[in-house]
Design a protein around this motif. Sequence first.
Motif, PDB file in Angstrom:
ATOM      1  N   ASN A  13       0.838  -1.190   0.000  1.00 43.02           N
ATOM      2  CA  ASN A  13       0.000   0.000   0.000  1.00 43.02           C
ATOM      3  C   ASN A  13       0.874   1.241   0.000  1.00 43.02           C
ATOM      4  OD1 ASN A  13      -2.477   1.411   0.137  1.00 43.02           O
ATOM      5  ND2 ASN A  13      -2.185   1.741   2.325  1.00 43.02           N
ATOM      6  N   GLU A  14       0.605   2.175  -0.916  1.00 41.26           N
ATOM      7  CA  GLU A  14       1.340   3.427  -1.050  1.00 41.26           C
ATOM      8  C   GLU A  14       2.850   3.187  -1.138  1.00 41.26           C
ATOM      9  OE1 GLU A  14       0.153   6.071   2.069  1.00 41.26           O
ATOM     10  OE2 GLU A  14      -1.682   6.630   1.021  1.00 41.26           O
ATOM     11  N   ARG A  44      -2.198   5.818  -5.835  1.00 43.73           N
ATOM     12  CA  ARG A  44      -1.913   4.904  -4.722  1.00 43.73           C
ATOM     13  C   ARG A  44      -0.412   4.826  -4.449  1.00 43.73           C
ATOM     14  NH1 ARG A  44      -3.083  -0.164  -6.341  1.00 43.73           N
ATOM     15  NH2 ARG A  44      -3.339   0.450  -8.530  1.00 43.73           N
TER      16      ARG A  44
END
Length: 312
Positions: free
Chosen positions: A71-72, A142
Amino acid sequence: MAKTRSAWIDPEIAESLRGFPDFDFSLDKLPAMRAGSIFEPQSAPDIERVELTTEPDGVALSVLRPVESANEPPVLYWMHGGGMVIGNRHMDDARMIEWCRSLGCVCISVEYRLAPEASYPAPLDDCEAGLRFIVEHADDLRIDSRRIGIGGRSAGGALAAGLALRCRDGANVPLAFQYLEYPMLDDRGLTPSSQLEGLPVWTRESNTFGWRSYLGDRYGTDDVPADAAPARVSELSCLPSTFIGVGTADCLRDESIDFAARLCRAAVPTELHVYAGAVHGFDMFADTAVARTAARDSADWLARQFGQRTIG
């Protein structure tokens, strides 16, 4: 007795150079060289590709991301080489795909306009527009906007270094690092290496043509801004952590070394790698020992910038 020019070159690279085309950058040869340097996008089953165009600037971006990414993830924003006059955003796809895979990062490459049709500041403006877009759309992409580094090789290194100066001096875009491979930094041709004759791949004559094309009417004058030719900047403090890699058989050798030394004196965390016998663009000869060593050094440094363990 002084060594001949060929004796300066790593033996494995010298062997790879046999039959290698002689790049002679000039205005009359430019159309043919451009036709031969149109790179198609590369794909891999574990890497997702998204093509974007910024608004309102109309700058094309290629976004490469591991299919199973965290994530990210952090980002490497990339500017391709080509002497300011040839190439496109897909020419380093193989390298970008490998970095996505091994580092778990997102790689975003930018399509900037080419000189001499689009001289300074147009190519650098395109690079800045692309960077602003990914920062402003970090949630949609993202990605982690706090871990965006910039990088490029040769002409792309000049654009990355110029972009870092813009970000420091007023663009208000924080950068995690700048990664510069054998960067074009100085238009003035003042260093000993910039005057070497007979070097392969990127000659002093080609270097002059690249700078003349990029700077247009500014070439040869004092009216060259620092973000156009970063070696001209008087103050290097407050720049992000920097990696510079260059070979000893490269006309850009001395300006790269000088720039790294000045960064160190300005208290910028800087890592300099000088590869014995390596020519400009030596990563093209990936099967040579020096190219493999440089690839490991690059991956290790990038991993550290992304807060990861070094690559074994």
